[in-house]
Design a protein around this motif. Structure first.
Motif, short mmCIF file in Angstrom:
data_model
loop_
_atom_site.label_atom_id
_atom_site.label_comp_id
_atom_site.label_asym_id
_atom_site.label_seq_id
_atom_site.Cartn_x
_atom_site.Cartn_y
_atom_site.Cartn_z
N ALA A 84 33.60 -25.38 76.45
CA ALA A 84 33.81 -24.41 75.43
C ALA A 84 32.36 -23.70 75.07
O ALA A 84 32.37 -22.47 75.09
N ILE A 85 31.31 -24.50 75.24
CA ILE A 85 29.90 -23.74 74.79
C ILE A 85 29.59 -22.89 76.02
O ILE A 85 29.07 -21.67 75.66
N THR A 86 30.10 -23.28 77.29
CA THR A 86 29.54 -22.36 78.42
C THR A 86 30.65 -21.24 78.66
O THR A 86 30.14 -20.29 79.08
N LEU A 87 31.92 -21.60 78.07
CA LEU A 87 32.88 -20.56 78.61
C LEU A 87 33.15 -19.33 77.58
O LEU A 87 33.28 -18.28 77.86
N THR A 88 33.29 -20.00 76.24
CA THR A 88 33.80 -19.14 75.27
C THR A 88 33.07 -17.89 74.76
O THR A 88 33.55 -16.75 74.36
N PRO A 89 31.66 -18.14 74.99
CA PRO A 89 31.00 -16.64 74.50
C PRO A 89 31.19 -15.51 75.28
O PRO A 89 31.21 -14.34 74.73
N TRP A 90 31.53 -15.65 76.44
CA TRP A 90 32.12 -14.43 77.30
C TRP A 90 32.98 -13.66 76.56
O TRP A 90 33.17 -12.52 76.45
N PRO A 91 34.38 -14.39 76.59
CA PRO A 91 35.48 -13.64 75.98
C PRO A 91 35.20 -13.00 74.56
O PRO A 91 35.64 -12.03 74.15
N THR A 92 34.28 -13.71 73.71
CA THR A 92 34.24 -13.58 72.56
C THR A 92 33.31 -12.24 72.48
O THR A 92 33.83 -11.14 71.72
N ALA A 93 32.22 -12.12 73.27
CA ALA A 93 31.43 -10.90 73.30
C ALA A 93 32.56 -9.88 73.83
O ALA A 93 32.33 -8.57 73.27
N ALA A 94 33.13 -9.73 74.87
CA ALA A 94 34.07 -8.90 75.29
C ALA A 94 35.08 -8.38 74.23
O ALA A 94 35.42 -7.25 73.99
N ALA A 95 35.61 -9.43 73.47
CA ALA A 95 36.41 -9.25 72.45
C ALA A 95 35.83 -8.07 71.32
O ALA A 95 36.31 -7.33 70.90
N LEU A 96 34.65 -8.69 71.02
CA LEU A 96 33.71 -7.78 70.08
C LEU A 96 33.55 -6.28 70.41
O LEU A 96 33.80 -5.38 69.73
N LYS A 97 32.94 -6.29 71.69
CA LYS A 97 32.82 -4.88 72.26
C LYS A 97 34.10 -4.12 72.17
O LYS A 97 34.00 -2.91 71.97
N MET A 98 35.19 -4.67 72.64
CA MET A 98 36.61 -4.01 72.50
C MET A 98 36.77 -3.65 70.93
O MET A 98 37.37 -2.60 70.72
N SER A 99 36.78 -4.40 70.08
CA SER A 99 36.96 -4.25 68.55
C SER A 99 36.10 -3.19 68.21
O SER A 99 36.43 -2.45 67.34
N LEU A 100 34.79 -3.17 68.54
CA LEU A 100 33.81 -1.87 68.31
C LEU A 100 34.26 -0.81 68.66
O LEU A 100 33.82 0.21 68.29
N GLY A 101 35.05 -0.81 69.74
CA GLY A 101 35.66 0.47 70.50
C GLY A 101 34.63 1.19 71.51
O GLY A 101 33.33 1.01 71.54
#
Lengths: 52, 227, 245
Positions: free
Chosen positions: B210-227
């Motif tokens: 989880a430590i190594t994998l989850t930050p990527w989707p989180t970052a991608a999702a944040l960028k998506m939410s910011l538009g």
């Protein structure tokens, strides 16, 4: 024939399984089909309004 | 950009979030109070039979921890999203995933840690042995960070929505299943004197994954939410 | 091949060719379904332990296979849409979700209907039913997220991220549930676990599995067309389609 429908005493379970499968799959086909008809009809009306 | 500056960026995000939380410290108590209350509802619901309570205690405490972490999860990006500091974070030269990890660490220190501290008290109310309490704490130590890491993905996906609350729960709870299973099984085994190393290895593996994998989707999702 | 895919993924081409493919697929589906049903309900011998109740297998198992297969399709096409920004991949991804959810529901309901005569209860927390239930929850999350986000393309990207996270998680969830059920399992399930399958039982099962795949293709094409019309309002090719209606 009645033996076939009886399913060795498991008729309720077997036939309701197949019945539910049938209903779900039918719904999965007809819902998008009806929606598609609606979409095309509405878009066509919209176009005709725009033309006038 | 050196690794040193990346690390200092990481630390400064953690420090900033802790400081912000310290200014609103009254809000920190709420999830904790929720945790204690959910756990104390169970004896009222199933009866005060000590044997039964001892048996279900690990499950109860773990489910309550799941819900408490869920409840506090929304706060991880919400205020930063609303005041625009998230957008600034995206624009820094540092990779967003590292900053996200920093925010999750800070969030865990503020929401996961307190659960750990209060759990021994609750465990005593359920008459759990001291040895088993240690195992329970160990599973919480390994498990709650995973909850925060996975929860962060779902929060990042829903942060732009006005009504994210229930949706967040629906997105996150199925993903929490493995943690719940291994953690409560470990405590269960410990209570009946069986070896627990297998479950703990699995939990550690999940944590590192989880430590190594989850930050990527989180970052991608944040960028998506910011538009 | 790449050229074909490229052409196929252009909305007007997809719309017209899918319209032409649908009748053929429907015919193929009906033939396979008739064969599979006849084989499953009539020619396959009754199971020596479970009697005729085992015939539920012909809807339950293909539905369960489809539920996982469709999740994979959803995640992979979502990923393709996310990386290469291909509109059609996004549409395939989100159109798959409700179909997958309905297959998952079907697997759950038929599993329960099979469980009642076999186990004596409608629901048993066994590994397969439980993972199927969690898969259903994952589908609900995907559908809920898509409906919650207004802009279609943003929603598709969000769903793709979620589906990919789900794909990484599914093996872990699956393993943990298997392991959990082996801890808590009573002895009743063993007779349910692996009925020694006779070849006359197996062939209809495989035929039904293929029939379900074709059904998925039909339902998917229909839903994709709707989604495409929804998203491409005002484009010229759609106007041409409307001329002819």
């Amino acid at each position: 024939m009645s033996e076939f429908l009886h399913m060795g005493g498991y008729a309720l379970y077997v036939w309701s399984s197949y019945g539910i499968a049938f209903l779900i799959m039918l719904f999965g086909i007809f819902k998008p089909l009806i929606l598609h008809k609606q979409q095309l009809r509405e878009l066509k009306l919209k176009r005709q309004r725009e033309k006038r | 950009m050196t690794s040193h500056s990346l690390f200092s960026a990481f630390l400064s995000v953690v420090r900033r979030d802790l400081l912000l939380a310290y200014r609103h410290r009254s809000e920190l108590v709420n999830p904790l109070a929720f945790f204690v209350m959910v756990v104390s509802m169970f004896p009222l619901a199933v009866g005060a039979d000590v044997e039964l309570l001892r048996r279900i205690a690990p499950g109860v405490i773990w489910v309550a921890a799941l819900l408490a972490s869920l409840l506090s999860m929304d706060a991880i990006f919400r205020s930063d999203f609303e005041d625009g500091s998230l957008e600034l974070m995206v624009m820094t030269p540092h990779p967003l995933s590292v900053l996200v990890l920093a925010k999750v660490v800070a969030h865990w220190l503020l929401s996961g840690m307190p659960l750990l501290l209060i759990t021994p008290l609750l465990a005593l109310m359920f008459d759990i042995d001291v040895d088993v309490i240690w195992v329970l704490l160990l599973t919480l130590l390994l498990g709650t960070p995973v909850l925060s890491l996975i929860g962060a993905i779902a929060v990042a996906l829903t942060v732009g929505l006005r009504k994210g609350g229930v949706l967040l729960a629906i997105l996150v709870l199925p993903l929490y299943v493995p943690v719940l299973i291994f953690a409560s099984a470990a405590v269960d085994s410990a209570a009946s004197g069986l070896p627990i190393s297998g479950q703990l290895y699995m939990m550690s593996a999940i944590l590192f994954l989880a430590i190594t994998l989850t930050p990527w989707p989180t970052a991608a999702a944040l960028k998506m939410s910011l538009g | 091949m790449m050229k074909f895919l490229h052409k196929f993924s252009s909305p007007p081409y997809f719309y017209s060719i899918s319209g032409r493919m649908l009748p053929w697929l429907t015919a193929l589906f009906l033939v396979l379904l008739a064969y599979g049903l006849y084989g499953g309900l009539v020619t396959a011998p009754a199971d020596y332990q479970q009697g005729d109740s085992f015939r539920i297998i012909y809807v339950h198992v293909p539905a369960a296979w489809m539920s996982m297969f469709i999740y994979m399709v959803m995640a992979v096409s979502g990923g393709i849409g996310l990386i290469w920004r291909i509109k059609l991949a996004e549409i395939v991804s989100i159109s798959s979700a409700p179909i997958g959810a309905s297959f998952t529901l079907l697997a759950l309901v038929t599993g329960s209907l099979w469980g009642k005569p076999m186990w004596g209860t409608w629901w048993v927390w066994d590994a397969r039913l439980t993972s199927e239930l969690i898969l259903f929850f994952l589908y609900l999350g995907v559908i809920g997220l898509y409906n919650a986000i207004e802009d279609n393309r943003t929603a598709s990207r969000a769903v793709a991220i979620l589906a990919l996270v789900g794909v990484v998680n599914i093996p872990i969830i699956h393993y943990s549930v298997e392991w959990w059920s082996s801890l808590h399992q009573g002895p009743t399930v063993t007779k349910f676990a692996k009925p020694s399958i006779h070849i006359d039982m197996l062939i209809p099962l495989l035929v039904m599995a293929v029939a379900f795949k074709i059904y998925y293709a039909i339902a998917l094409l229909l839903r994709c067309r709707n989604e495409l019309v929804q998203r491409e309002q005002g484009s010229r090719w759609l106007d041409e389609v409307l001329e002819k209606v």
